[in-house]
Motif scaffolding. Structure first.
Motif, short mmCIF file in Angstrom:
data_model
loop_
_atom_site.label_atom_id
_atom_site.label_comp_id
_atom_site.label_asym_id
_atom_site.label_seq_id
_atom_site.Cartn_x
_atom_site.Cartn_y
_atom_site.Cartn_z
N ASP A 64 68.80 21.42 83.19
CA ASP A 64 68.66 22.54 82.35
C ASP A 64 68.46 22.59 80.93
O ASP A 64 67.92 23.54 80.20
CB ASP A 64 70.09 23.52 82.72
CG ASP A 64 70.31 23.77 84.24
OD1 ASP A 64 69.27 24.17 84.99
OD2 ASP A 64 71.27 23.62 84.52
N CYS A 102 66.87 17.15 72.78
CA CYS A 102 65.71 18.05 73.25
C CYS A 102 64.50 17.84 72.37
O CYS A 102 64.67 17.87 71.20
CB CYS A 102 66.12 19.36 73.37
SG CYS A 102 64.80 20.27 74.52
N ARG A 109 65.78 25.42 73.62
CA ARG A 109 64.40 25.63 72.85
C ARG A 109 64.60 26.91 72.12
O ARG A 109 65.63 27.64 72.67
CB ARG A 109 63.33 25.66 73.94
CG ARG A 109 63.81 26.62 75.18
CD ARG A 109 62.63 26.91 76.25
NE ARG A 109 62.71 27.51 77.32
CZ ARG A 109 62.10 27.93 78.42
NH1 ARG A 109 60.89 27.58 78.28
NH2 ARG A 109 62.57 28.87 79.32
N THR A 166 61.07 18.71 82.88
CA THR A 166 60.75 19.62 81.44
C THR A 166 61.07 20.86 81.72
O THR A 166 61.75 21.21 82.63
CB THR A 166 59.33 19.65 81.16
OG1 THR A 166 58.61 20.30 82.11
CG2 THR A 166 58.67 18.17 81.05
N ASP A 167 61.14 21.78 80.62
CA ASP A 167 61.25 23.23 80.80
C ASP A 167 60.12 23.52 81.67
O ASP A 167 59.34 23.12 81.87
CB ASP A 167 61.34 23.65 79.41
CG ASP A 167 60.15 24.01 78.87
OD1 ASP A 167 59.23 23.25 78.89
OD2 ASP A 167 59.59 25.23 78.25
N GLU A 168 60.30 24.96 81.93
CA GLU A 168 59.23 25.59 82.90
C GLU A 168 57.84 25.51 82.35
O GLU A 168 57.03 25.73 83.19
CB GLU A 168 59.57 27.14 83.28
CG GLU A 168 59.97 27.88 82.04
CD GLU A 168 60.71 29.28 82.22
OE1 GLU A 168 60.60 30.09 81.40
OE2 GLU A 168 61.30 29.32 83.39
N PRO A 192 66.37 21.20 78.72
CA PRO A 192 64.95 21.42 78.28
C PRO A 192 64.60 23.08 78.30
O PRO A 192 64.24 23.74 77.22
CB PRO A 192 63.88 20.90 79.45
CG PRO A 192 64.66 19.80 79.88
CD PRO A 192 65.96 20.07 79.87
N ASN A 193 65.35 23.78 79.30
CA ASN A 193 64.96 25.50 79.16
C ASN A 193 66.10 26.04 78.04
O ASN A 193 65.56 26.88 77.43
CB ASN A 193 65.19 26.01 80.71
CG ASN A 193 63.95 25.83 81.72
OD1 ASN A 193 62.89 26.17 81.16
ND2 ASN A 193 64.10 25.40 82.60
N GLY A 236 64.77 30.25 75.39
CA GLY A 236 65.99 29.38 75.10
C GLY A 236 67.22 30.25 74.27
O GLY A 236 67.21 31.37 74.36
N TYR A 295 59.00 21.23 76.71
CA TYR A 295 60.34 20.78 75.96
C TYR A 295 60.89 19.64 77.21
O TYR A 295 60.81 19.76 78.36
CB TYR A 295 61.11 21.77 75.79
CG TYR A 295 60.77 22.64 74.75
CD1 TYR A 295 60.75 22.18 73.54
CD2 TYR A 295 60.04 23.82 75.03
CE1 TYR A 295 60.05 23.12 72.29
CE2 TYR A 295 59.58 24.77 74.18
CZ TYR A 295 59.54 24.11 72.77
OH TYR A 295 59.26 24.95 71.69
#
Length: 450
Positions: free
Chosen positions: A255, A299, A261, A318-320, A257-258, A267, A324
């Motif tokens: 979680d 991150c 940010r 990564t994030d969505e 990376p999400n 984020g 990231y």
């Protein structure tokens, strides 16, 4: 990647890195358990307020009695044994000692120990991160002036996080955030040494078996230690503290990376370049799978299409948005890893993290309504916890640093959740710690004005 080889070479040459250690509590004892295996390191002297406790801990982790029976430091240096005493000044002054390891856990004492060590031309590895949080930039500057090395301790989370930040930057990535994990719910802020084991997840019997200090462990639980260690990371890595303190967003490793940010991109960060702490519990107190409670993370971003394509091609999490990513070390082993710092300082003349800026501070926040005449009992106690704040805000508002909030008397009432200020206490203005901290503040004010 060759520290062990270099240590082996020093041992073979008959000139191990000679170390003196001040404080033989939990962290120090963990290092002692490993030091016997590291032939390139010789702990010539150990100082503790209670030498018999140090000897007991050494025996507890397997040191033969004859190995710590030296009657004085000269004998210890000459014979390769260890002298245990309560005389820290003699330890620091001895010409045979190269590195002082400060692990008392007492921030006021730690500052004095570090400064005296610098005066005697000794490198210092400071395990007492509480001192680094309010005086690290000053200690780093004093060490540089003395021509010696001041270093954070590898094994503690700040040095490990700084290592990850350095890795990311040395790879060419832009660091968006860095920090550690924690077990956090908002009501933990009011925890005391009487409640810590219930919240921590240990029985009292387990705590006693491990010779664990409830006040020290409560400093982790009540948010003080995460704030302290986040300040150390920020001041070492040039990152910023959140204006309102740590948010402790809940999430596991994947979680990060999400979460870590900017808020403008979904984020929790005010902007890029921050420190933060991820909680391993949901808001309802449920455990989050694959948490980072005992570890650290960084991150960073793929700020070009090519980098983002690489993330996708190599199937990293990564994030969505795919922009990231994080890297992490899921566990830290505290004093069991300290040999890395000793080897790095002793063989490479390189610290494992050192504060170069004053960007973040840890302020004293009342756990309950405090009344005039009460005495603050510092980190992990019954009266105050630590809150992370930007250093310029802390200095401008006159907040009392947590590291100086021990055994000081209130002259004003302070409401629950409110920061304690310098004007609210009577404090010893003659201590090394007080003078160094005030010098750091004056330097920040001057640099801001310029």
């Amino acid at each position: 990647m060759n520290l062990f080889e270099k240590m082996q070479a020093r041992a073979a040459e008959g000139r191990p890195i000679r170390v003196g250690m001040i404080g033989a509590g939990k962290f120090g004892t963990m290092f002692l358990a490993q030091a016997l295996r590291l032939k390139g390191i010789h702990i010539a002297g150990i100082v503790d307020l209670k030498p018999e406790t140090a000897r007991s801990n050494m025996a507890y982790v397997g040191w033969p009695d004859e190995s710590f029976s030296a009657r004085d430091l000269d004998t210890a240096v000459r014979s390769g044994t260890t002298c245990v005493s309560d005389d820290w000044e003699a330890l620091i002054a001895h010409p045979g000692i190269e590195i002082i390891i400060e692990c008392t856990g007492n921030p006021m004492a730690a500052v004095s120990h570090c400064l005296r060590a610098f005066d005697h031309g000794k490198h210092v590895i400071n395990v007492t991160v509480e001192a680094d949080a309010f005086a690290g930039p000053g200690l780093g500057a004093r060490a540089r002036s003395a021509g010696v090395i001041y270093s954070m301790a590898y094994g503690d989370q700040p040095a490990l996080a700084c290592d990850l930040v350095d890795w990311a930057r040395a790879c060419g990535f832009n660091v968006v955030a860095a920090g550690r994990g924690h077990k956090w719910l908002p009501h933990y802020r009011r925890s005391t040494p009487d409640t810590v084991w219930d919240f921590w997840g240990l029985t009292r019997e387990q705590a006693e078996r491990g010779r664990l200090n409830p006040k020290m462990f409560n400093a982790f639980l009540d948010g003080s230690k995460p704030a302290i260690e986040s300040a150390a990371i920020a001041n070492c890595c040039g990152l910023d503290a959140p204006a309102g303190g740590l948010a402790f967003p809940p999430g596991g490793i994947d979680d990060v990376p999400n979460l870590m940010r900017p808020a403008s991109e979904g984020g929790v960060l005010e902007r890029k370049g921050m420190v933060e702490v991820a909680s391993c519990l949901t808001a309802d107190g449920l455990p989050i799978p694959h948490d980072i409670r005992k570890g650290v993370w960084v991150c960073f971003e793929g700020d070009t299409e090519y980098l983002r394509n690489c993330f996708e091609e190599y199937k990293v999490v990564t994030d969505e948005s795919g922009r990231y990513m994080c890297n992490y070390k899921r566990w830290h082993l505290i004093g069991l890893e300290l040999g890395i710092s000793v080897a790095s300082v002793g063989l490479r003349a390189e610290p494992t993290g050192v504060a170069t800026e004053f960007r973040a501070d840890v302020v004293s926040v009342a756990k309950r309504t405090l009344c005039k005449g009460e005495v603050l009992d510092g980190e992990g106690g019954y009266t105050v916890s630590g809150g992370l704040r930007p250093a310029d805000v802390s200095v401008r508002e006159g907040y009392l640093p947590l590291g100086l909030a021990h055994d000081v008397r209130l002259v004003n009432d302070v409401g629950e959740g409110e920061p304690v200020r310098w004007r609210d206490v009577v404090i010893d203005t003659n201590s090394d710690a007080y003078r160094l901290r005030r010098n750091i503040e004056a330097g920040l004010v001057q640099s801001t004005a310029a």
